[in-house]
Enzyme design. Structure first.
Site, PDB file in Angstrom:
ATOM      1  N   GLY A  17       0.836  -1.186   0.000  1.00 21.47           N
ATOM      2  CA  GLY A  17       0.000   0.000   0.000  1.00 21.47           C
ATOM      3  C   GLY A  17       0.872   1.237   0.000  1.00 21.47           C
ATOM      4  O   GLY A  17       1.980   1.219   0.541  1.00 21.47           O
ATOM      5  N   GLN A  29       3.307   9.887   0.756  1.00 25.19           N
ATOM      6  CA  GLN A  29       4.555   9.138   0.981  1.00 25.19           C
ATOM      7  C   GLN A  29       5.569   9.349  -0.145  1.00 25.19           C
ATOM      8  O   GLN A  29       6.728   8.964  -0.023  1.00 25.19           O
ATOM      9  CB  GLN A  29       4.270   7.643   1.119  1.00 25.19           C
ATOM     10  CG  GLN A  29       3.490   7.298   2.389  1.00 25.19           C
ATOM     11  CD  GLN A  29       3.275   5.811   2.496  1.00 25.19           C
ATOM     12  OE1 GLN A  29       2.296   5.286   1.981  1.00 25.19           O
ATOM     13  NE2 GLN A  29       4.206   5.112   3.128  1.00 25.19           N
ATOM     14  N   CYS A  60       5.450   0.104   7.455  1.00 25.36           N
ATOM     15  CA  CYS A  60       5.153   1.233   6.572  1.00 25.36           C
ATOM     16  C   CYS A  60       6.410   1.559   5.776  1.00 25.36           C
ATOM     17  O   CYS A  60       7.505   1.609   6.345  1.00 25.36           O
ATOM     18  CB  CYS A  60       4.725   2.439   7.415  1.00 25.36           C
ATOM     19  SG  CYS A  60       4.360   3.923   6.449  1.00 25.36           S
ATOM     20  N   LEU A  61       6.252   1.802   4.491  1.00 26.46           N
ATOM     21  CA  LEU A  61       7.411   2.137   3.657  1.00 26.46           C
ATOM     22  C   LEU A  61       8.093   3.423   4.128  1.00 26.46           C
ATOM     23  O   LEU A  61       9.278   3.613   3.884  1.00 26.46           O
ATOM     24  CB  LEU A  61       6.986   2.275   2.192  1.00 26.46           C
ATOM     25  CG  LEU A  61       6.607   0.961   1.486  1.00 26.46           C
ATOM     26  CD1 LEU A  61       6.052   1.251   0.101  1.00 26.46           C
ATOM     27  CD2 LEU A  61       7.806   0.032   1.401  1.00 26.46           C
ATOM     28  N   HIS A  96      -4.897   1.992   7.197  1.00 30.24           N
ATOM     29  CA  HIS A  96      -3.513   2.503   7.310  1.00 30.24           C
ATOM     30  C   HIS A  96      -3.275   3.622   6.285  1.00 30.24           C
ATOM     31  O   HIS A  96      -2.724   4.681   6.617  1.00 30.24           O
ATOM     32  CB  HIS A  96      -2.543   1.333   7.099  1.00 30.24           C
ATOM     33  CG  HIS A  96      -1.098   1.703   7.118  1.00 30.24           C
ATOM     34  ND1 HIS A  96      -0.225   1.306   8.117  1.00 30.24           N
ATOM     35  CD2 HIS A  96      -0.345   2.433   6.247  1.00 30.24           C
ATOM     36  CE1 HIS A  96       0.978   1.785   7.864  1.00 30.24           C
ATOM     37  NE2 HIS A  96       0.949   2.463   6.730  1.00 30.24           N
ATOM     38  N   GLU A  97      -3.701   3.396   5.047  1.00 28.16           N
ATOM     39  CA  GLU A  97      -3.442   4.375   3.977  1.00 28.16           C
ATOM     40  C   GLU A  97      -4.313   5.623   4.120  1.00 28.16           C
ATOM     41  O   GLU A  97      -3.851   6.735   3.863  1.00 28.16           O
ATOM     42  CB  GLU A  97      -3.631   3.742   2.593  1.00 28.16           C
ATOM     43  CG  GLU A  97      -2.717   2.551   2.301  1.00 28.16           C
ATOM     44  CD  GLU A  97      -1.237   2.813   2.539  1.00 28.16           C
ATOM     45  OE1 GLU A  97      -0.800   3.979   2.449  1.00 28.16           O
ATOM     46  OE2 GLU A  97      -0.521   1.844   2.836  1.00 28.16           O
ATOM     47  N   HIS A 156      -2.752   7.981   6.415  1.00 27.61           N
ATOM     48  CA  HIS A 156      -1.712   8.816   5.789  1.00 27.61           C
ATOM     49  C   HIS A 156      -2.312  10.101   5.214  1.00 27.61           C
ATOM     50  O   HIS A 156      -1.703  11.170   5.290  1.00 27.61           O
ATOM     51  CB  HIS A 156      -1.019   8.063   4.647  1.00 27.61           C
ATOM     52  CG  HIS A 156       0.112   7.174   5.084  1.00 27.61           C
ATOM     53  ND1 HIS A 156       1.234   7.665   5.699  1.00 27.61           N
ATOM     54  CD2 HIS A 156       0.281   5.830   4.975  1.00 27.61           C
ATOM     55  CE1 HIS A 156       2.062   6.645   5.957  1.00 27.61           C
ATOM     56  NE2 HIS A 156       1.511   5.522   5.520  1.00 27.61           N
TER      57      HIS A 156
HETATM   58  C1  QAP Z   1       0.600  -0.598   4.845  1.00 28.73           C
HETATM   59  O1  QAP Z   1       2.765  -1.185   4.269  1.00 28.73           O
HETATM   60  C2  QAP Z   1       0.097  -1.823   5.547  1.00 28.73           C
HETATM   61  O2  QAP Z   1       9.556  -1.613   6.859  1.00 28.73           O
HETATM   62  C3  QAP Z   1       1.519  -0.917   3.713  1.00 28.73           C
HETATM   63  O3  QAP Z   1      11.469  -2.525   5.239  1.00 28.73           O
HETATM   64  C4  QAP Z   1       0.699  -2.269   6.711  1.00 28.73           C
HETATM   65  O4  QAP Z   1       3.538  -1.937   2.326  1.00 28.73           O
HETATM   66  C5  QAP Z   1      -0.962  -2.506   5.064  1.00 28.73           C
HETATM   67  C6  QAP Z   1       7.516  -2.388   3.933  1.00 28.73           C
HETATM   68  C7  QAP Z   1       0.224  -3.395   7.358  1.00 28.73           C
HETATM   69  C8  QAP Z   1      -1.440  -3.639   5.707  1.00 28.73           C
HETATM   70  C9  QAP Z   1      -0.849  -4.074   6.849  1.00 28.73           C
HETATM   71  C10 QAP Z   1       7.876  -1.963   5.189  1.00 28.73           C
HETATM   72  C11 QAP Z   1       8.519  -2.858   3.099  1.00 28.73           C
HETATM   73  C12 QAP Z   1       6.146  -2.328   3.420  1.00 28.73           C
HETATM   74  C13 QAP Z   1       9.203  -2.019   5.626  1.00 28.73           C
HETATM   75  C14 QAP Z   1       3.767  -1.674   3.474  1.00 28.73           C
HETATM   76  C15 QAP Z   1      10.195  -2.496   4.774  1.00 28.73           C
HETATM   77  C16 QAP Z   1       9.843  -2.911   3.518  1.00 28.73           C
HETATM   78  C17 QAP Z   1       5.095  -1.807   4.086  1.00 28.73           C
HETATM   79 CO    CO Z   2       2.315   3.637   5.595  1.00 25.73          CO
END
Ligand code: QAP
Ligand code: CO
Length: 173
Positions: free
Chosen positions: A45, A50, A95-96, A137-138, A141
Site C-alpha cells: 500500500g 509518501q 510502513c514504507l 492505514h493508507e 496517511h
Molecule cells: C501498509 O505497508 C500496511 O519496513 C503498507 O522494510 C501495513 O507496504 C498494510 C515495507 C500493514 C497492511 C498491513 C515496510 C517494506 C512495506 C518495511 C507496506 C520495509 C519494507 C510496508
Molecule cells: Co504507511
C-alpha cells in the site's frame, strides 16, 4: 515522474492531503508513477503523501495467499471516505515511510469505503482482513497519521529508540 519515498521523521508525513478535483492526465501520471515505487520496495500500500504529493490518492495491492503480487489486483482510491466500521482486529503493521519497524496496531475489522477511481467514478467497497487494515492505514496517511502515532506511550518510546539507532547505523555504513 521521478518519485522517491518520504521517510519518518519528515514533516510532510504530518500534512493533511487535499481532495482531488480534476480526474485528468496529471492524476493518471501520479497513479502510474506510484505503482513501481511501491512494488520496488515490496510494499502492499502507498499513499501519495509518501512520495511528497499531498493529494487524497492511495494505491493497494494485496498479495495472493502464496505471497505473489498481481497487478490485476491493484486498487486505486481517490478521495476515500470510511462510511461504516465495525469489529476489532490486531495486526503487526509496517510502513514504507517507517522502514524496518513493525508493531501491533488495533484497527476496525470491517470497513465500508466510498471512493472515486482514476476517472472520477464513485465506488463502494466492503473490506475485511488485510485489505481492510491496509485501507485504514493508507487513509490515515491522508490525514497525516502514521501507524506509530497509534502506539501506546511505552511502545512509541521503544520505537523512537530503535529508529534512532537504525538511522545512526545507516549513516555510518
Ligand atoms: C501498509 O505497508 C500496511 O519496513 C503498507 O522494510 C501495513 O507496504 C498494510 C515495507 C500493514 C497492511 C498491513 C515496510 C517494506 C512495506 C518495511 C507496506 C520495509 C519494507 C510496508
Ligand atoms: Co504507511
Amino acid at each position: 515522474m521521478n518519485l522517491s519515498i518520504v521517510e519518518y521523521p519528515d514533516k510532510r508525513l504530518k500534512e493533511k492531503s487535499l481532495k482531488v478535483e480534476s480526474f485528468d492526465k496529471n492524476l493518471h501520471e501520479i497513479l502510474d508513477a506510484m505503482y513501481p515505487v511501491m512494488t520496488a520496495s515490496n510494499g502492499i500500500g502507498l499513499a501519495a503523501i509518501q512520495v511528497g504529493i499531498a493529494q487524497q490518492i492511495l494505491i493497494l495491492n494485496i498479495p495472493l495467499e502464496d505471497g505473489e503480487q498481481v497487478s490485476d489486483n491493484l486498487i486505486e482510491m481517490v478521495n476515500p471516505v470510511i462510511t461504516h466500521k465495525s469489529g476489532e482486529t490486531v495486526y503487526q503493521e509496517g510502513c514504507l515511510s517507517v522502514p524496518s519497524f513493525y508493531e501491533d496496531v488495533t484497527r476496525f475489522e470491517t470497513v465500508y469505503v466510498n471512493y472515486q477511481d482514476r476517472d472520477g467514478n464513485t465506488k463502494t467497497i466492503e473490506a475485511d482482513g488485510l485489505l481492510s487494515i491496509a485501507i485504514q492505514h493508507e487513509i490515515d496517511h491522508l490525514l497525516g497519521i502514521l501507524f506509530i502515532d497509534k502506539l501506546s506511550y511505552a511502545r512509541r518510546k521503544k520505537f523512537e529508540k530503535e529508529y534512532k539507532k537504525m538511522l545512526k547505523e545507516k549513516k555510518s555504513s
